[in-house]
Design an enzyme around this catalytic site. Structure first.
Site, PDB file in Angstrom:
ATOM      1  N   ASP A  82      44.111  27.756  53.086  1.00  0.00           N
ATOM      2  CA  ASP A  82      43.152  28.345  52.280  1.00  0.00           C
ATOM      3  C   ASP A  82      42.229  27.582  52.474  1.00  0.00           C
ATOM      4  O   ASP A  82      42.355  26.515  51.758  1.00  0.00           O
ATOM      5  CB  ASP A  82      43.809  29.334  51.524  1.00  0.00           C
ATOM      6  CG  ASP A  82      42.995  30.231  50.791  1.00  0.00           C
ATOM      7  OD1 ASP A  82      41.959  30.229  51.810  1.00  0.00           O
ATOM      8  OD2 ASP A  82      43.062  30.284  49.249  1.00  0.00           O
ATOM      9  N   GLY A 182      39.793  36.128  41.936  1.00  0.00           N
ATOM     10  CA  GLY A 182      39.922  35.432  40.320  1.00  0.00           C
ATOM     11  C   GLY A 182      40.460  37.093  40.230  1.00  0.00           C
ATOM     12  O   GLY A 182      39.778  38.021  40.826  1.00  0.00           O
ATOM     13  N   GLY A 211      41.478  39.364  46.410  1.00  0.00           N
ATOM     14  CA  GLY A 211      42.565  40.999  47.276  1.00  0.00           C
ATOM     15  C   GLY A 211      42.301  41.239  45.433  1.00  0.00           C
ATOM     16  O   GLY A 211      42.698  42.544  45.966  1.00  0.00           O
TER      17      GLY A 211
HETATM   18  P1  13P Z   1      42.542  36.669  44.670  1.00  0.00           P
HETATM   19  O1  13P Z   1      42.942  35.481  43.735  1.00  0.00           O
HETATM   20  O2  13P Z   1      41.248  36.720  43.599  1.00  0.00           O
HETATM   21  O3  13P Z   1      43.543  37.178  44.911  1.00  0.00           O
HETATM   22  O4  13P Z   1      42.292  35.984  45.770  1.00  0.00           O
HETATM   23  C1  13P Z   1      42.702  35.365  46.256  1.00  0.00           C
HETATM   24  C2  13P Z   1      42.289  34.563  47.489  1.00  0.00           C
HETATM   25  O5  13P Z   1      41.355  35.006  48.192  1.00  0.00           O
HETATM   26  C3  13P Z   1      42.521  33.195  48.233  1.00  0.00           C
HETATM   27  O6  13P Z   1      41.610  32.700  49.403  1.00  0.00           O
END
Ligand code: 13P
Length: 285
Positions: A82, A182, A211
């Site tokens: 990621d 976040g 998300g």
């Molecule tokens: P969140 O921590 O807001 O769920 O986002 C996760 C994300 O997009 C990781 O790349």
């Protein structure tokens, strides 16, 4: 079942009008929660880690752990980097055995983002690994575009997305449409008009980051408009840590780490299942 590329998972998801849930992880219990939740719901799933998480676990251990857990289950599983920060990091993950890598050059000028992403695509595709790119910076929720004067801050430009996809040959990409990582301070105002334009101009599977906290109806609408992968991280960590805190308070002096961590793992299974259902990927194996 098997470890597969994100391209395979996302192409199927796009055709089937659902999204594959991608969860970040950085330890055993967290990874078990993700995989066991997906197995219970017979859902394809992506286990992903940012560079700091890969370093924390050791990339070889990460891939071996997921492969060993997935071998006992009858679902397809993706292993993904990621927000890869560099070409070198992406290549390191190819060597570890990742099946998908993200290169995030979204903070760079478009030309540079395209050139770097293309280099990652060439290396990854030579190894049969898929690549996710990013256009338009997806920031942290504290700095999210809602509430700012210029509502185009953090919003991807569809012209740039079209060019990015043509010139890099990425398999999928994340476009900033008003989402952020976040905890959102207020309901995020996703730019579905921009999403529609990006989908029309590119046609490849789209990824929605940040998300956590996006309302279910917005997630589902985004899926019907071409989003085929949705990333979740904060919501799992928050649930796991809150449960761990409560368990520690309820069991002062407990020295069996398994007894302290198991309730957190159960909580994360419950959260992962909720989010897989929101992605409509349950029973899609
Ligand atoms: P969140 O921590 O807001 O769920 O986002 C996760 C994300 O997009 C990781 O790349």
């Amino acid at each position: 079942m098997s470890i597969v590329t994100n391209k395979e998972l996302l192409d199927r998801a796009k055709k089937g009008s659902y999204a594959v849930a991608a969860f970040n992880t950085n330890n055993l219990e967290y990874t078990q929660a993700i995989l066991w939740a997906a197995a219970e719901l017979q859902a394809p799933v992506i286990v992903e880690a940012a560079k700091s998480e890969v370093d924390y676990m050791d990339g070889h251990v990460f891939v071996a752990m997921i492969s060993a857990l997935a071998a006992k289950l009858s679902i397809p599983v993706g292993i993904h980097l990621d927000h890869g920060p560099s070409y070198e990091e992406a290549v390191r993950c190819l060597a570890y055995g990742f099946k998908s890598v993200m290169y995030d050059g979204s903070a760079l000028p478009l030309e540079e983002n395209i050139a770097n992403t293309r280099k990652v695509v060439e290396a990854a595709h030579a190894c049969g690994v898929s690549v996710e790119g990013e256009v338009g910076v997806i920031g942290q929720a504290e700095d999210s575009p809602e509430g700012k004067k210029n509502d185009l801050i953090g919003i991807a430009n569809p012209d740039e997305c079209e060019r990015f996809v043509k010139e890099t040959r990425v398999d999928c990409f994340a476009a900033a449409i008003g989402n952020a990582h976040g905890l959102y301070k207020r309901k995020p105002a996703l730019r579905f008009d921009i999403l529609a334009e990006i989908e029309r101009r590119t046609g490849i599977p789209l990824v929605l980051h940040g998300g956590t906290g996006i309302p279910e109806e917005d997630l589902r609408k985004a899926i019907t408009m071409g989003v085929s992968k949705i990333n979740f991280s904060t919501v799992m960590r928050k649930g796991g840590i809150e449960t761990l805190t409560a368990t520690l308070h309820a069991n002062p002096g407990e020295l069996d780490l398994m007894k302290l961590l198991a309730p957190s793992r159960d909580k994360m299974i419950e959260i992962a299942k909720q989010h897989i259902i929101m992605c409509m990927s349950d029973h899609k194996v």
